[in-house]
Write a protein that holds these residues in place. Structure first.
Motif, mmCIF file in Angstrom:
data_model
loop_
_atom_site.group_PDB
_atom_site.id
_atom_site.type_symbol
_atom_site.label_atom_id
_atom_site.label_comp_id
_atom_site.label_asym_id
_atom_site.label_seq_id
_atom_site.Cartn_x
_atom_site.Cartn_y
_atom_site.Cartn_z
ATOM 1 N N ILE A 114 0.829 -1.209 0.000
ATOM 2 C CA ILE A 114 0.000 0.000 0.000
ATOM 3 C C ILE A 114 0.859 1.253 0.000
ATOM 4 O O ILE A 114 0.661 2.161 -0.812
ATOM 5 C CB ILE A 114 -0.937 -0.013 1.226
ATOM 6 C CG1 ILE A 114 -1.928 -1.176 1.113
ATOM 7 C CG2 ILE A 114 -1.680 1.309 1.362
ATOM 8 C CD1 ILE A 114 -2.710 -1.441 2.378
ATOM 9 N N THR A 115 1.830 1.319 0.919
ATOM 10 C CA THR A 115 2.642 2.535 1.015
ATOM 11 C C THR A 115 3.545 2.705 -0.201
ATOM 12 O O THR A 115 3.910 3.834 -0.543
ATOM 13 C CB THR A 115 3.485 2.506 2.294
ATOM 14 O OG1 THR A 115 4.273 1.295 2.328
ATOM 15 C CG2 THR A 115 2.590 2.539 3.527
ATOM 16 N N GLY A 116 3.858 1.599 -0.883
ATOM 17 C CA GLY A 116 4.635 1.722 -2.115
ATOM 18 C C GLY A 116 3.873 2.469 -3.196
ATOM 19 O O GLY A 116 4.449 3.250 -3.969
ATOM 20 N N ALA A 117 2.567 2.249 -3.238
ATOM 21 C CA ALA A 117 1.732 2.930 -4.232
ATOM 22 C C ALA A 117 1.240 4.273 -3.720
ATOM 23 O O ALA A 117 1.079 5.223 -4.505
ATOM 24 C CB ALA A 117 0.530 2.038 -4.594
ATOM 25 N N HIS A 118 0.981 4.365 -2.414
ATOM 26 C CA HIS A 118 0.424 5.590 -1.832
ATOM 27 C C HIS A 118 1.174 5.924 -0.545
ATOM 28 O O HIS A 118 0.688 5.664 0.567
ATOM 29 C CB HIS A 118 -1.067 5.409 -1.544
ATOM 30 C CG HIS A 118 -1.898 5.137 -2.757
ATOM 31 N ND1 HIS A 118 -2.037 6.044 -3.796
ATOM 32 C CD2 HIS A 118 -2.636 4.061 -3.108
ATOM 33 C CE1 HIS A 118 -2.829 5.540 -4.728
ATOM 34 N NE2 HIS A 118 -3.194 4.332 -4.346
ATOM 35 N N PRO A 119 2.366 6.526 -0.662
ATOM 36 C CA PRO A 119 3.173 6.791 0.534
ATOM 37 C C PRO A 119 2.561 7.817 1.487
ATOM 38 O O PRO A 119 2.992 7.917 2.634
ATOM 39 C CB PRO A 119 4.492 7.313 -0.050
ATOM 40 C CG PRO A 119 4.157 7.776 -1.437
ATOM 41 C CD PRO A 119 3.047 6.911 -1.909
ATOM 42 N N LYS A 120 1.524 8.556 1.060
ATOM 43 C CA LYS A 120 0.956 9.615 1.896
ATOM 44 C C LYS A 120 -0.153 9.133 2.839
ATOM 45 O O LYS A 120 -0.715 9.938 3.583
ATOM 46 C CB LYS A 120 0.428 10.750 1.016
ATOM 47 C CG LYS A 120 1.535 11.494 0.269
ATOM 48 C CD LYS A 120 0.993 12.690 -0.507
ATOM 49 C CE LYS A 120 2.110 13.438 -1.202
ATOM 50 N NZ LYS A 120 1.601 14.615 -1.969
ATOM 51 N N VAL A 121 -0.485 7.827 2.791
ATOM 52 C CA VAL A 121 -1.524 7.365 3.724
ATOM 53 C C VAL A 121 -1.011 7.527 5.155
ATOM 54 O O VAL A 121 0.182 7.369 5.429
ATOM 55 C CB VAL A 121 -1.937 5.894 3.455
ATOM 56 C CG1 VAL A 121 -2.553 5.751 2.074
ATOM 57 C CG2 VAL A 121 -0.757 4.950 3.628
ATOM 58 N N LEU A 122 -1.914 7.853 6.073
ATOM 59 C CA LEU A 122 -1.522 8.149 7.449
ATOM 60 C C LEU A 122 -1.217 6.903 8.256
ATOM 61 O O LEU A 122 -0.394 6.928 9.174
ATOM 62 C CB LEU A 122 -2.640 8.939 8.142
ATOM 63 C CG LEU A 122 -2.974 10.303 7.538
ATOM 64 C CD1 LEU A 122 -4.094 10.966 8.328
ATOM 65 C CD2 LEU A 122 -1.740 11.199 7.501
ATOM 66 N N ALA A 123 -1.925 5.808 7.975
ATOM 67 C CA ALA A 123 -1.726 4.581 8.747
ATOM 68 C C ALA A 123 -2.256 3.397 7.956
ATOM 69 O O ALA A 123 -3.167 3.543 7.135
ATOM 70 C CB ALA A 123 -2.430 4.669 10.093
ATOM 71 N N VAL A 124 -1.669 2.227 8.210
ATOM 72 C CA VAL A 124 -2.128 0.983 7.593
ATOM 73 C C VAL A 124 -2.279 -0.060 8.690
ATOM 74 O O VAL A 124 -1.337 -0.317 9.452
ATOM 75 C CB VAL A 124 -1.145 0.465 6.521
ATOM 76 C CG1 VAL A 124 -1.650 -0.852 5.936
ATOM 77 C CG2 VAL A 124 -0.948 1.491 5.415
ATOM 78 N N THR A 125 -3.480 -0.654 8.794
ATOM 79 C CA THR A 125 -3.702 -1.735 9.758
ATOM 80 C C THR A 125 -4.305 -2.928 9.033
ATOM 81 O O THR A 125 -4.941 -2.782 7.991
ATOM 82 C CB THR A 125 -4.638 -1.296 10.896
ATOM 83 O OG1 THR A 125 -5.910 -0.943 10.342
ATOM 84 C CG2 THR A 125 -4.067 -0.116 11.644
ATOM 85 N N GLY A 126 -4.116 -4.100 9.606
ATOM 86 C CA GLY A 126 -4.573 -5.327 8.966
ATOM 87 C C GLY A 126 -6.022 -5.648 9.283
ATOM 88 O O GLY A 126 -6.723 -4.878 9.946
ATOM 89 N N PRO A 127 -6.500 -6.823 8.832
ATOM 90 C CA PRO A 127 -7.895 -7.202 9.052
ATOM 91 C C PRO A 127 -8.207 -7.413 10.534
ATOM 92 O O PRO A 127 -7.384 -7.882 11.294
ATOM 93 C CB PRO A 127 -8.036 -8.510 8.263
ATOM 94 C CG PRO A 127 -6.641 -9.043 8.153
ATOM 95 C CD PRO A 127 -5.753 -7.847 8.075
ATOM 96 N N HIS A 128 -9.423 -7.053 10.906
ATOM 97 C CA HIS A 128 -9.975 -7.126 12.266
ATOM 98 C C HIS A 128 -9.034 -6.607 13.355
ATOM 99 O O HIS A 128 -9.008 -7.126 14.463
ATOM 100 C CB HIS A 128 -10.548 -8.519 12.605
ATOM 101 C CG HIS A 128 -9.644 -9.691 12.364
ATOM 102 N ND1 HIS A 128 -9.611 -10.372 11.187
ATOM 103 C CD2 HIS A 128 -8.754 -10.310 13.173
ATOM 104 C CE1 HIS A 128 -8.737 -11.357 11.276
ATOM 105 N NE2 HIS A 128 -8.216 -11.341 12.463
#
Length: 464
Positions: A109-123
């Motif tokens: 995700i961050t490789g394509a969109h480095p400006k996202v604020l946070a990435v979390t996994g399922p549930h």
């Protein structure tokens, strides 16, 4: 090559259904929910918690202080769709938090969109809430922010998905869900029933029971007992389905079972359908019919016995509707194997059928199988399969003309009422339309109609 999967097999966008009222200065979160109904349940849980903490929920990007994108990561085409949704949210809003199945691959995700604020996994509910608190600090007002009993809904008020477990113990070679969501973890039976009871009390008329493997519910708990009302209930799908059905009085509640693997004990559910406690509807992922193809998929190769089971189900409950999905063009699939699938479908006469063209999915063991099928052959087989499935559906629906049946109203506008029969799950199956005398109907009404007309997938009827 773009995916040929019918878009309605992967509900690809849900926006929150929330009150418009918002106090001045109230922090606001938007939500886009991609993927399957199980992801939808996760989104509802996140929004319910945020609403309880004093956040307003926005149905669009522009009115929100930040946007959560709940992603799908099952197929490569779904991953691309998730990346597109993240990109759109970044353009429209700028402050984006990513969660869900694709969140298990944060670098992707961050490789394509480095400006996202946070990435979390399922549930990972708590991690999502922590990320929201950091991006948009809460400002709760306990005198105003009273959480409604039914929580925040991404589905219409009269039906709701009810997740009974998470994860899966199967090791199908084309699937990475166990890697993303782990092994089967079943919810306690009393917790499921308590949630269902609250939903029914809040006006829900249809419960859609979902999980990765509904028929395995309770296996991990060794089918333990839990206190429920004046007695006990076992963590087993048969017992759970019976108790869910008892929450409704007569025909006032529909209970629909999704993602049911054809284990032998599934036959114990059929009497509940014949009694009217559970809808006579089974959503069973057969995937294929040729034993060699099923073996390469690492699925039980019992297509012949499955036909015997189907015959037994129909003998015990003649009105049962069977829905399934299939994969064509799986690595190594020969023309003879595909023809076996078509012949099996002819004999099984399934009521509702979806079909996917096989796609490689990063991390799936099927990627390494030999003899991948060329794209043009996959497309040609998909078209042949859908042509046969459509013909079966058309014949079955034509046979319903003249019948008097109960339907559930989903939507009413100036042109008519859109309804569903007991044979139709929302978003993935057909509809029944009423275009005369519908003015007094409301979503969530159960009404009786006579079927007057049929097409390939839909019905038309009049009120009786």
């Amino acid at each position: 090559m773009s995916s040929q999967n019918p878009p309605n097999l992967r509900p690809d966008l849900a926006r929150a259904i929330v009150p418009d009222a918002r106090r001045e200065g109230q922090p606001t979160i938007g939500m886009v929910s991609l993927g399957c109904p199980k992801a939808l349940v996760d989104s509802e849980r996140i929004l319910t918690r945020l609403r309880a903490e004093g956040y307003a929920i926005s149905p669009d990007y522009k009115g929100a202080d930040a946007v959560i994108v709940n992603t799908c990561g099952f197929l490569d085409s779904a991953k691309a769709e998730s990346l597109d949704a993240i990109g759109e949210a970044l353009r429209e809003n700028g402050k984006v938090l990513v969660t869900g199945c694709l969140g298990a691959e944060p670098e992707y995700i961050t490789g394509a969109h480095p400006k996202v604020l946070a990435v979390t996994g399922p549930h990972q509910y708590e991690a999502v809430l922590d990320a929201v608190h950091k991006a948009v600090p809460p400002q709760p007002d306990p005198f105003i922010d009273l959480l409604p009993a039914s929580g925040v809904k991404l589905t219409p008020r009269h039906y709701s998905y009810l997740k009974i477990s998470e994860g899966c113990n199967h090791k199908c070679k084309f699937c990475i869900i166990p890697d993303m969501r782990g092994k089967l973890v079943s919810r306690p039976a009393h917790a499921v029933l308590r949630e269902a009871e609250k939903l029914v009390q809040a006006g829900v008329r249809e419960l859609l029971v979902i999980s990765q493997d509904t028929s395995a519910y309770g296996v991990d708990r060794k089918h333990d007992m839990a206190k429920w009302k004046d007695g006990e209930v076992r963590a087993h799908i048969t017992d759970l389905a019976r108790e869910l059905g008892r929450l409704g009085a007569g025909d006032d509640l529909w209970v629909r079972l999704h993602y049911v693997y054809p284990y032998p004990h599934v036959r114990d559910l059929i009497p509940l359908m014949a009694e009217g406690l559970v809808l006579p509807y089974l959503d069973i992922p057969f995937q294929h019919a040729h034993p060699d193809t099923l073996k390469r998929m690492a699925r039980p190769a019992a297509a012949a016995r499955t036909l015997d089971e189907i015959a037994a189900w129909r003998a015990a409950c003649p009105e049962i509707t069977l829905r399934s999905t299939f994969i064509v063009g799986y690595p190594g699939e020969t023309e003879a194997e595909f023809q076996t699938l078509l012949d099996w479908l002819d004999e099984a006469q399934l009521d509702r059928v979806g079909c996917f063209q096989y796609e490689n999915v990063a991390g799936a063991r099927s990627n390494d199988l030999p003899d991948h099928v060329p794209p043009e052959v996959k497309q040609e087989r998909w078209e042949r399969f859908m042509e046969k499935a459509q013909a079966i559906s058309e014949a079955k629906l034509q046979a319903k003309v003249g019948q008097v049946i109960q339907v559930l109203v989903d939507e009413v506008d100036d042109e008519g009422a859109t309804c569903r029969t007991k044979a139709d799950a929302p978003e993935i199956d057909g509809n029944l339309f009423i275009d005369e005398g519908f003015e007094g109907l409301n979503p969530g009404d159960f009404v009786t109609v006579e079927v007057e007309e049929a097409s390939d997938y839909d019905l038309w009827g009049r009120l009786v």
